[in-house]
Design a protein around this motif. Structure first.
Motif, short mmCIF file in Angstrom:
data_model
loop_
_atom_site.label_atom_id
_atom_site.label_comp_id
_atom_site.label_asym_id
_atom_site.label_seq_id
_atom_site.Cartn_x
_atom_site.Cartn_y
_atom_site.Cartn_z
N ALA A 1 0.85 -1.19 0.00
CA ALA A 1 0.00 0.00 0.00
C ALA A 1 0.89 1.24 0.00
O ALA A 1 1.18 1.83 1.05
CB ALA A 1 -0.91 -0.01 1.22
N PRO A 2 1.37 1.66 -1.18
CA PRO A 2 2.24 2.84 -1.24
C PRO A 2 1.48 4.11 -0.85
O PRO A 2 0.29 4.24 -1.12
CB PRO A 2 2.68 2.87 -2.71
CG PRO A 2 1.66 2.08 -3.45
CD PRO A 2 1.15 1.05 -2.50
N ARG A 3 2.22 5.00 -0.15
CA ARG A 3 1.73 6.31 0.28
C ARG A 3 0.61 6.22 1.33
O ARG A 3 -0.01 7.21 1.67
CB ARG A 3 1.25 7.14 -0.92
CG ARG A 3 2.37 7.50 -1.89
CD ARG A 3 1.88 8.41 -2.99
NE ARG A 3 0.85 7.78 -3.82
CZ ARG A 3 1.12 6.95 -4.82
NH1 ARG A 3 2.38 6.64 -5.11
NH2 ARG A 3 0.15 6.44 -5.54
N VAL A 4 0.32 5.04 1.83
CA VAL A 4 -0.65 4.90 2.92
C VAL A 4 0.10 5.00 4.24
O VAL A 4 1.11 4.32 4.44
CB VAL A 4 -1.40 3.56 2.82
CG1 VAL A 4 -2.34 3.39 4.02
CG2 VAL A 4 -2.20 3.49 1.52
N THR A 5 -0.39 5.82 5.14
CA THR A 5 0.28 6.05 6.40
C THR A 5 -0.35 5.23 7.52
O THR A 5 -1.45 4.66 7.37
CB THR A 5 0.22 7.53 6.78
OG1 THR A 5 -1.15 7.89 6.99
CG2 THR A 5 0.81 8.40 5.68
N VAL A 6 0.36 5.21 8.65
CA VAL A 6 -0.16 4.50 9.83
C VAL A 6 -1.47 5.12 10.29
O VAL A 6 -2.42 4.42 10.67
CB VAL A 6 0.89 4.53 10.96
CG1 VAL A 6 0.29 4.00 12.26
CG2 VAL A 6 2.12 3.72 10.57
N ALA A 7 -1.55 6.45 10.25
CA ALA A 7 -2.76 7.13 10.70
C ALA A 7 -3.96 6.76 9.82
O ALA A 7 -5.08 6.56 10.31
CB ALA A 7 -2.54 8.65 10.69
N LEU A 8 -3.71 6.67 8.49
CA LEU A 8 -4.80 6.29 7.59
C LEU A 8 -5.28 4.86 7.87
O LEU A 8 -6.47 4.57 7.87
CB LEU A 8 -4.35 6.43 6.14
CG LEU A 8 -4.23 7.86 5.60
CD1 LEU A 8 -3.66 7.84 4.17
CD2 LEU A 8 -5.59 8.55 5.60
N LEU A 9 -4.32 3.94 8.11
CA LEU A 9 -4.71 2.56 8.38
C LEU A 9 -5.47 2.46 9.70
O LEU A 9 -6.46 1.72 9.80
CB LEU A 9 -3.47 1.66 8.41
CG LEU A 9 -3.76 0.16 8.62
CD1 LEU A 9 -4.68 -0.38 7.52
CD2 LEU A 9 -2.45 -0.64 8.65
N ASP A 10 -5.03 3.23 10.72
CA ASP A 10 -5.77 3.23 11.98
C ASP A 10 -7.21 3.71 11.78
O ASP A 10 -8.15 3.19 12.39
CB ASP A 10 -5.07 4.13 13.00
CG ASP A 10 -3.85 3.46 13.63
OD1 ASP A 10 -3.75 2.22 13.50
OD2 ASP A 10 -3.02 4.16 14.22
N ARG A 11 -7.36 4.71 10.90
CA ARG A 11 -8.71 5.22 10.64
C ARG A 11 -9.55 4.15 9.95
O ARG A 11 -10.75 4.01 10.23
CB ARG A 11 -8.62 6.48 9.77
CG ARG A 11 -9.97 7.13 9.53
CD ARG A 11 -9.80 8.44 8.82
NE ARG A 11 -11.10 9.09 8.60
CZ ARG A 11 -11.26 10.25 8.00
NH1 ARG A 11 -10.19 10.93 7.56
NH2 ARG A 11 -12.46 10.77 7.84
N ILE A 12 -8.93 3.39 9.02
CA ILE A 12 -9.65 2.31 8.34
C ILE A 12 -10.05 1.23 9.35
O ILE A 12 -11.17 0.70 9.32
CB ILE A 12 -8.78 1.71 7.22
CG1 ILE A 12 -8.58 2.74 6.10
CG2 ILE A 12 -9.40 0.42 6.67
CD1 ILE A 12 -7.53 2.33 5.08
N ILE A 13 -9.12 0.92 10.26
CA ILE A 13 -9.39 -0.12 11.25
C ILE A 13 -10.41 0.35 12.28
O ILE A 13 -11.22 -0.43 12.77
CB ILE A 13 -8.08 -0.55 11.94
CG1 ILE A 13 -7.14 -1.20 10.91
CG2 ILE A 13 -8.34 -1.52 13.09
CD1 ILE A 13 -5.75 -1.49 11.44
N GLY A 14 -10.37 1.64 12.59
CA GLY A 14 -11.33 2.21 13.53
C GLY A 14 -10.80 2.43 14.92
O GLY A 14 -11.58 2.70 15.84
N VAL A 15 -9.47 2.34 15.11
CA VAL A 15 -8.90 2.57 16.44
C VAL A 15 -7.45 3.03 16.27
O VAL A 15 -6.71 2.52 15.43
CB VAL A 15 -8.97 1.29 17.30
CG1 VAL A 15 -8.21 0.15 16.65
CG2 VAL A 15 -8.45 1.55 18.70
N SER A 16 -7.05 4.00 17.05
CA SER A 16 -5.68 4.54 16.97
C SER A 16 -4.70 3.60 17.64
O SER A 16 -5.00 2.99 18.67
CB SER A 16 -5.61 5.92 17.63
OG SER A 16 -6.47 6.83 16.97
N GLY A 17 -3.49 3.50 17.06
CA GLY A 17 -2.42 2.71 17.63
C GLY A 17 -2.43 1.25 17.21
O GLY A 17 -1.49 0.51 17.53
#
Length: 252
Positions: free
Chosen positions: A53-69
């Motif tokens: 997943a190029p250019r996808v950040t940790v913050a974006l993935l956390d938002r997709i998952i629905g929880v920070s960290g």
């Protein structure tokens, strides 16, 4: 209904990595971690090529998952690679993607086929001995029945006949139609009881002779002096037209 699906091992909720993520997130329920992992893996399966997943950040993935960290916790156990140019799932082709799914389906079909083949073989193997045993049992019963001696006709102390085969009764009824078979058998029994010295050693022969004599006695006798029918006398006795033929005797 068929649709997109993910390969998820049955042991996933108990894996050490899942327990480690649970602790890192401050949770006490590993099932909650499995649910979030499923959301992450589903996104990678549907929106990436080979888990990159190029250019996808940790913050974006956390938002997709629905929880920070959560993305960082995945990275700590080696289930997510965080790079400057994006994110990726290690060993993506083992569990995700069309190739992995095809392998899983093929393995399932092979396992099912083997199980069915073994079950069918066991059923056939079990059925053959049972069929052979049943055939042997039938043959033994038939041989025993054919070799068993015929039961002897006897008269018990109460005057009841025993051991008379059904076939013998049928033969007597056909040969002696003028008789009541049960009545004659009762008469024969009464005679034997009244004459114990005349007890027979062969009751089948005795009863046949008894019925034969009774049949002869039951036949109606033909009188030798039966009067010949006289048609002239019959007509003269039964004339009714006295006016026209009164006193006339017909002579033939």
């Amino acid at each position: 209904m068929a649709g997109n699906w993910l390969k998820l091992e049955a042991s996933t909720p108990d894996k050490p990595e899942v327990l480690a993520i649970t602790v890192a997130m401050g949770w006490d329920d590993p099932d909650l971690v499995v649910g979030k992992l499923f959301r992450a893996w589903r996104w990678f399966d549907e929106h990436t090529i080979e888990g990159n997943a190029p250019r996808v950040t940790v913050a974006l993935l956390d938002r997709i998952i629905g929880v920070s960290g959560f993305a960082s916790a995945m990275a700590e156990v080696g289930w997510l690679v965080i790079a400057d140019d994006g994110l990726s799932l290690p060993n993506f082709d083992r569990h995700n993607g069309k190739t992995a799914k095809d392998r899983a389906l093929t393995a399932k079909r092979v396992a099912t086929h083997k199980a069915n083949a073994k079950s069918n073989a066991d059923n056939v193997t079990d059925a053959l001995p049972r069929e052979e045993k049943n055939r042997e049992d039938i043959q033994k019963k038939e041989a025993k029945a054919s070799s068993a001696p015929a039961r002897k006709i006897e008269l018990d102390a109460d005057g009841k006949w025993t051991g008379i085969p059904i076939a013998q009764r049928s033969t007597w009824e056909t040969a002696y139609p003028a008789l009541s078979l049960d009545a004659e058998l009762a008469k024969a029994a009464a005679w034997i009881l009244a004459n114990p010295k005349n007890k027979k050693s062969n009751y089948a022969r005795f009863l046949t002779n008894w019925l034969s004599r009774a049949q002869d006695s039951a036949r109606p006798a033909t009188p030798s002096n039966q009067q010949r029918f006289d048609p002239v006398a019959f007509v003269n006795r039964n004339r009714t037209d006295h006016g026209r033929n009164h006193g006339t005797i017909i002579d033939v």
